[in-house]
Design a protein around this motif. Sequence first.
Motif, short mmCIF file in Angstrom:
data_model
loop_
_atom_site.label_atom_id
_atom_site.label_comp_id
_atom_site.label_asym_id
_atom_site.label_seq_id
_atom_site.Cartn_x
_atom_site.Cartn_y
_atom_site.Cartn_z
N GLN A 6 7.32 -14.11 -11.67
CA GLN A 6 6.21 -13.88 -10.75
C GLN A 6 6.68 -13.12 -9.51
OE1 GLN A 6 4.41 -17.64 -9.89
NE2 GLN A 6 3.71 -17.99 -11.99
N GLU A 7 7.85 -13.48 -9.01
CA GLU A 7 8.40 -12.79 -7.85
C GLU A 7 8.67 -11.33 -8.16
OE1 GLU A 7 11.83 -14.82 -6.50
OE2 GLU A 7 10.75 -16.61 -5.84
N ARG A 8 9.22 -11.08 -9.34
CA ARG A 8 9.54 -9.70 -9.71
C ARG A 8 8.26 -8.87 -9.88
NH1 ARG A 8 13.65 -12.37 -13.17
NH2 ARG A 8 15.68 -12.04 -12.18
N LEU A 9 7.22 -9.45 -10.46
CA LEU A 9 5.95 -8.74 -10.59
C LEU A 9 5.34 -8.46 -9.22
CD1 LEU A 9 4.35 -10.59 -13.64
CD2 LEU A 9 5.34 -8.29 -13.60
N LEU A 10 5.38 -9.45 -8.35
CA LEU A 10 4.87 -9.26 -6.99
C LEU A 10 5.64 -8.17 -6.26
CD1 LEU A 10 2.85 -10.34 -4.88
CD2 LEU A 10 4.62 -11.95 -4.13
N TYR A 11 6.94 -8.07 -6.57
CA TYR A 11 7.80 -7.07 -5.96
C TYR A 11 7.33 -5.65 -6.29
CZ TYR A 11 12.36 -5.34 -4.28
OH TYR A 11 13.36 -4.72 -3.58
N LEU A 12 6.68 -5.48 -7.46
CA LEU A 12 6.27 -4.15 -7.93
C LEU A 12 4.86 -3.77 -7.48
CD1 LEU A 12 7.60 -4.35 -11.60
CD2 LEU A 12 8.66 -3.13 -9.68
N SER A 14 3.34 -3.45 -4.47
CA SER A 14 3.18 -2.50 -3.36
C SER A 14 3.50 -1.07 -3.76
CB SER A 14 4.01 -2.95 -2.16
OG SER A 14 5.37 -3.08 -2.49
N PRO A 15 4.63 -0.77 -4.46
CA PRO A 15 4.85 0.63 -4.85
C PRO A 15 3.84 1.15 -5.85
CG PRO A 15 6.55 -0.79 -5.77
CD PRO A 15 5.79 -1.61 -4.80
N ILE A 16 3.42 0.29 -6.81
CA ILE A 16 2.42 0.73 -7.79
C ILE A 16 1.09 0.99 -7.11
CG2 ILE A 16 1.09 0.00 -9.80
CD1 ILE A 16 3.56 -1.48 -10.79
N GLY A 17 0.72 0.13 -6.17
CA GLY A 17 -0.53 0.33 -5.44
C GLY A 17 -0.51 1.60 -4.62
N LEU A 18 0.61 1.90 -4.00
CA LEU A 18 0.74 3.13 -3.22
C LEU A 18 0.58 4.36 -4.10
CD1 LEU A 18 1.41 4.60 -0.56
CD2 LEU A 18 3.84 4.36 -1.15
N ILE A 19 1.22 4.35 -5.27
CA ILE A 19 1.11 5.48 -6.19
C ILE A 19 -0.33 5.66 -6.66
CG2 ILE A 19 1.80 6.30 -8.47
CD1 ILE A 19 4.52 4.96 -7.99
N ALA A 20 -1.00 4.57 -6.98
CA ALA A 20 -2.39 4.65 -7.44
C ALA A 20 -3.30 5.21 -6.34
CB ALA A 20 -2.88 3.27 -7.88
N LEU A 21 -3.11 4.76 -5.11
CA LEU A 21 -3.91 5.27 -3.99
C LEU A 21 -3.66 6.75 -3.77
CD1 LEU A 21 -5.80 4.72 -1.59
CD2 LEU A 21 -3.76 4.12 -0.25
N ALA A 38 0.22 15.53 -6.92
CA ALA A 38 -0.21 14.21 -7.36
C ALA A 38 0.92 13.53 -8.12
CB ALA A 38 -1.45 14.33 -8.25
N PRO A 39 0.92 12.20 -8.16
CA PRO A 39 1.95 11.50 -8.94
C PRO A 39 2.00 11.95 -10.40
CG PRO A 39 0.82 9.95 -7.51
CD PRO A 39 0.09 11.26 -7.37
N SER A 40 0.84 12.31 -10.96
CA SER A 40 0.84 12.80 -12.35
C SER A 40 1.60 14.12 -12.47
CB SER A 40 -0.60 12.96 -12.85
OG SER A 40 -1.33 13.84 -11.99
N ASP A 41 1.44 15.02 -11.48
CA ASP A 41 2.18 16.29 -11.49
C ASP A 41 3.68 16.05 -11.34
OD1 ASP A 41 -0.31 17.54 -11.56
OD2 ASP A 41 -0.42 17.69 -9.36
N ILE A 42 4.03 15.14 -10.44
CA ILE A 42 5.44 14.81 -10.23
C ILE A 42 6.02 14.17 -11.49
CG2 ILE A 42 7.04 13.43 -8.84
CD1 ILE A 42 5.00 13.66 -6.54
N GLY A 43 5.23 13.30 -12.14
CA GLY A 43 5.69 12.65 -13.35
C GLY A 43 5.96 13.66 -14.46
N TRP A 44 5.10 14.67 -14.58
CA TRP A 44 5.31 15.69 -15.61
C TRP A 44 6.58 16.49 -15.34
CZ3 TRP A 44 4.18 16.72 -20.34
CH2 TRP A 44 4.36 18.01 -20.85
#
Length: 252
Positions: A6-12, A14-21, A38-44
């Motif tokens: 649970q701690e490890r999931l909570l740790y992720l 904030s960064p996932i939320g920032l990327i989605a925003l 966009a994160p999608s462009d960077i991911g590609w």
Amino acid sequence: MSPKTQERLLYLISPIGLIALWQLLLMAGIGDRRFIPAPSDIGWRYWEMLRSGELETNAAVTLWRVFAGFVIGSVPGIAVGLLMAMFRPVRIFFDPLIATLFPIPKIALMPLLLLAFGFGDASKIALVVIAVFFPVVVNTYVGAANIDRIYWDVAKNYGASQSVIFRRIVFFGALPMIFAELRIALAVSFIVLVAAEFVATKTGIGYLIWNSWELLQVDVMFVGIVTVGVLGLVATVILQEIERKVIPWKTE
């Protein structure tokens, strides 16, 4: 689900939320994707650079420099900090050196290190060593000096030798502060190294970021920036896991 999971999931979150925003704002037309991909462009682009091997090569070089400088700087830093807490002459000897050299911006030493060690890995590792050594010394000393005096007195009353006091009281008593500072020193290692790689090398993540800026390859620049963050996150998580094993009385 265990508490650690649970701690490890909570740790992720904030960064996932920032990327989605970030992605949603650009999709809504807020911001210019030519300058802020966009994160999608960077991911590609990330995937393309992974396939070509360019990203792994530069990341490996940066990781090697960080790891070597971090270890070489932190180990003697911990030793000096503990000795300063135990022996007043050692503290008197190192105090003026730390007070004089610690405030100097470490990146300002890069020209001198290039003269001394050349443009290879040695100069970058030396810069990381210097950047890590001083904060580790100071915080290790603070951690050891703040150990409750009753532990020192009890050990001396029972005839404990200096080596036993060092191993059983000073070292273990300072461990929480040492690990707290090591996390900061790890971040400082990435900061000074990437800054040095901007101008003093042809390999590494810092060089990748700077070269992409010169060529106006903004997506590649963001790939380098994201890579530094990911490497820092992974290194910090590893250090936290080591801390859990070494000082379980603090972390559990």
